[in-house]
Design an enzyme around this catalytic site. Structure first.
Site, PDB file in Angstrom:
ATOM      1  N   GLU A 192       0.952  -1.233   0.044  1.00  0.00           N
ATOM      2  CA  GLU A 192      -0.039   0.128  -0.073  1.00  0.00           C
ATOM      3  C   GLU A 192       0.978   1.095  -0.172  1.00  0.00           C
ATOM      4  O   GLU A 192       1.814   1.511   0.951  1.00  0.00           O
ATOM      5  CB  GLU A 192      -1.121   0.004   1.259  1.00  0.00           C
ATOM      6  CG  GLU A 192      -2.183  -1.085   1.119  1.00  0.00           C
ATOM      7  CD  GLU A 192      -3.136  -0.747   2.314  1.00  0.00           C
ATOM      8  OE1 GLU A 192      -4.075  -1.680   2.217  1.00  0.00           O
ATOM      9  OE2 GLU A 192      -3.087   0.082   3.034  1.00  0.00           O
ATOM     10  N   ASP A 240      -5.711  10.605   9.224  1.00  0.00           N
ATOM     11  CA  ASP A 240      -4.286   9.900   9.934  1.00  0.00           C
ATOM     12  C   ASP A 240      -3.873  10.617  10.853  1.00  0.00           C
ATOM     13  O   ASP A 240      -4.142  11.647  11.331  1.00  0.00           O
ATOM     14  CB  ASP A 240      -3.432  10.296   8.786  1.00  0.00           C
ATOM     15  CG  ASP A 240      -3.568   9.334   7.454  1.00  0.00           C
ATOM     16  OD1 ASP A 240      -3.547   8.054   7.637  1.00  0.00           O
ATOM     17  OD2 ASP A 240      -3.780   9.719   6.332  1.00  0.00           O
TER      18      ASP A 240
END
Ligand SMILES: Cc1ncc(COP(=O)(O)O)c(C=O)c1O
Lengths: 400, 267
Positions: free
Chosen positions: B49, B60
């Site tokens: 990824e 995040d």
């Protein structure tokens, strides 16, 4: 426009704008919030409590004041100021925080979080949290903590914890991200009070609904005072909450022109501004699709305005829609012009406006002279200028 | 069948669980990324990824936020990430690559342009954090038309109805975010994760990757016992952050951590 204006749709779309562009972790919290908001906005007891607070705690209705001297001086339309500066805490922001805090209480949440740029929304949030005895955490970009020290102190006095956000450009957009992160982590007991008509659905619609008290009062007051409707409305646009609050009740009155005033900073042509509707393009940020200040790669670019409250790279999705359908016109005013508006109102009417509101004043100075003396402009005086004394003095080279 | 599906199918025939490392493209410098990807494959990564840095990374945690900032400072962009993928493909035609990022850079490029460019660069899957299936009809159909798997997230509070929805729109695998919060947060409650996985498996035949909070070989092993794939991100990126002046050391620590996870998962 024969059909009545009715926006957004049930998933928060204003035409192509708005929506719920969030990570899966936030989907349930915003759906829960949406259900609670739909339910309580129809609950007579909730509405009664809200009205009671708006009257006795905020001090509503706020006056609609005929600025006669200034109107005469400009030589055109009659200017009426909607005096949101006279609200408790000094701006329109409290109309929304009172509403959302009552909702938080009904939902059984014990902790309130908020983002703030200039600190006005942070103060308005800390204020209602103190009153309801709720824990309060305010996220604020480290740069803004520095420039708005007075409001940071006010929030602390009110019992809020102010967290300086060190990521990204360390300003409002980063504070909003950080508040969203807090919210996903602590959804069970936490209510996130967003300060403007941005964020994922239902925020743009919900914050608008709490702010439309401005336009509903103004519409009625204008009828009572003048026997007629206004010809034009003017309001500054940061995220767009004071503007949509004034505009929304007039949207179906097609003869009423609406002007949203964005911050042109050093001038649109310099690139140093905060005017996404005038000079940006559609994109997705903070949970909704709207006009944004971004570069060719879709990265958000830094904004600039003398007024911290207009310093935001996005704008409420409903304004994006009103722009596209041509119902409202979006214009811009530079820092220097805003300062002229600031001084004009102060000297002509003895009212010191917030720097945000000064953008609306400056545009009014351009608009009014080109209208007839019988015509009426309502300008939203969204806040008072006390918080800006430092910025003003600094700008003019004066030590206080 | 897509490269991602093939990878899962051949692993499941031998009982092997997939290891999926996440790094942010261009962090800390663009030259670091391609060699790091090859070494991760050698250390036992099955799928990679690759994070596309964005200036508003709302889902995040601090570690990946800072990685994003470092990469943006180096001028990284979605177009440049695609160039890195092409560069990786010159030597590796097998390891699937999933781009993970936010919607705005994709919108700026345009769905049509992006999906075409991603296909020709050799991207296998795309996980766009802030586009829910309700908003993704056009995007998903363009991805699927180019045989790129749209990958969606599931959360601890996702309802049965939402799991069904993700099953219908998703391809390749579903990514279960194992805790409330942002990337890199807290630590895992394995019993809770297992319970949720059982619920998810009732509604989907897609393989399930689990991530957010996988920090060491032991957690990787535990997750591998209940899911099809283990995703690890912040723990790797911390190695880059901890060795700003010694990227060889950062690379070695990433390789060592991945190898220890691989070994624990296979034993
Ligand atoms: C007095 C005042 N007016 C306007 C704004 C801009 O916000 P909005 O566009 O949501 O009304 C602010 C924000 O801080 C403010 O303090």
């Amino acid at each position: 426009m024969t059909e009545k204006y009715h926006m957004p749709d049930e998933r928060g779309h204003f035409g192509p704008y708005g929506g719920m562009f969030v990570a899966e972790t936030l989907m349930l919290p915003i759906q829960e919030l949406n259900l609670a908001y739909q339910r309580f906005m129809k609950d007579p007891e909730f509405i009664a409590e809200l009205d009671e607070d708006l009257q006795h705690y905020v001090g509503r209705p706020s006056p609609l004041y005929h600025a006669q001297r200034w109107s005469r001086e400009l030589g055109g339309a009659q200017i009426y100021l909607k005096r949101e500066d006279l609200n408790h805490t000094g701006a329109h922001k409290v109309n929304n925080t009172i509403g959302q805090a009552l909702l938080a209480k009904r939902m059984g949440k014990t902790r309130i979080i908020a983002e703030t740029g200039a600190g006005q929304h942070g103060v308005a949030t800390a204020t209602v949290a103190a009153r309801l005895g709720l824990e309060c955490v305010v996220y604020m970009g480290a740069v803004d903590v520095e420039r708005q020290a007075l409001n940071v102190y006010r929030m602390k006095l009110l019992g809020a914890k102010v967290v300086a956000v060190e990521s990204g450009s360390k300003t409002l957009k980063d504070a909003l991200n950080e508040a969203l992160r807090d919210w996903v982590t602590n959804v069970d007991d936490t209510f996130y009070i967003i300060g403007t008509v941005a964020g994922p659905h239902p925020y743009p619609a919900m914050v608008r609904d709490f702010q439309t008290i401005i336009g509903r009062e103004a519409k009625h007051q204008c009828k009572v005072l003048t026997g007629r409707s206004p010809d034009a409305l003017v309001a500054c646009v940061g995220g767009g909450s004071n503007a949509i609050g004034l505009f929304h009740p007039f949207i179906d009155d097609v003869d009423v022109k609406m002007y949203g005033v964005e911050a042109a900073g050093d001038g649109i042509e310099t690139g140093r501004h905060s005017a996404p509707l005038c000079a940006g393009r559609p994109g997705v940020l903070h949970g909704n699709r709207t006009y944004l200040m971004e570069d060719d790669d879709g990265e958000i670019i830094e904004t600039h305005s003398i007024s911290a409250g207009l310093d935001y790279p996005g704008v409420g999705p409903e304004h994006a829609w009103l722009k596209d359908i041509g119902r409202a016109e979006y214009v811009n005013i530079t820092d220097d012009e805003a300062l002229q508006g600031f001084h004009a109102l102060t000297q002509m009417e003895g009212i010191i406006p917030a720097l945000e509101s000064s953008h609306a004043m400056a545009y009014t100075m351009k608009l009014a002279p080109n209208m007839d003396k019988e015509q009426i402009i309502i300008v939203n005086l969204s806040g008072r200028g006390d918080k800006d004394m430092h910025t003003m003095a600094q700008r003019e080279g004066i030590k206080i | 069948m897509s490269r991602i599906s093939t990878t899962f199918t051949s692993a499941s025939s031998t009982g092997r669980k997939l290891l999926i490392p996440f790094i942010t493209a261009g962090d800390p410098v663009p030259e670091f990324t391609i060699p790091m990807m090859h070494e991760m494959v050698t250390a036992g990564a099955d799928i990679i990824e690759l994070g596309v840095p964005f200036s508003g990374p709302m889902a995040d945690g601090p570690v990946i936020q800072r990685a994003s900032e470092r990469a943006l400072e180096q001028g990284m962009s979605l177009r440049k990430v695609l160039k890195l993928v092409s560069g990786f493909r010159e030597q590796d035609k097998n390891t699937p690559i999933v781009l993970m990022g936010y919607l705005n850079p994709v919108e700026a490029m345009g769905y049509q342009n992006f999906t075409e460019a991603a296909k020709s660069a050799g991207v296998d899957g795309v996980l766009t954090v802030d586009i829910p299936p309700e908003e993704a009809e056009e995007y998903v159909s363009l991805l699927k038309a180019r045989e790129i798997d749209p990958i969606f997230l599931l959360a601890p509070n996702s309802s049965d109805e939402r799991i069904n929805k993700m099953d219908a729109v998703g391809n390749g695998y579903l990514y279960y975010v194992s805790l409330k919060g942002v990337t890199g947060a807290g630590h895992l409650d394995l019993t809770e994760v297992e319970k949720k996985i059982q619920q998810i498996k009732k509604f989907t035949k897609l393989p399930l990757g689990v991530g957010f909070g996988v920090k060491d070989a032991q957690t990787a092993k535990s997750i591998a016992q209940i899911a099809d794939a283990v995703v690890v991100g912040s723990a790797l990126i911390s190695k880059i952050e901890n060795n700003p002046n010694n990227l060889d050391k950062a690379k070695q620590e990433i390789v060592d951590l991945l190898a220890s996870m691989r070994q624990a998962m296979d034993s």
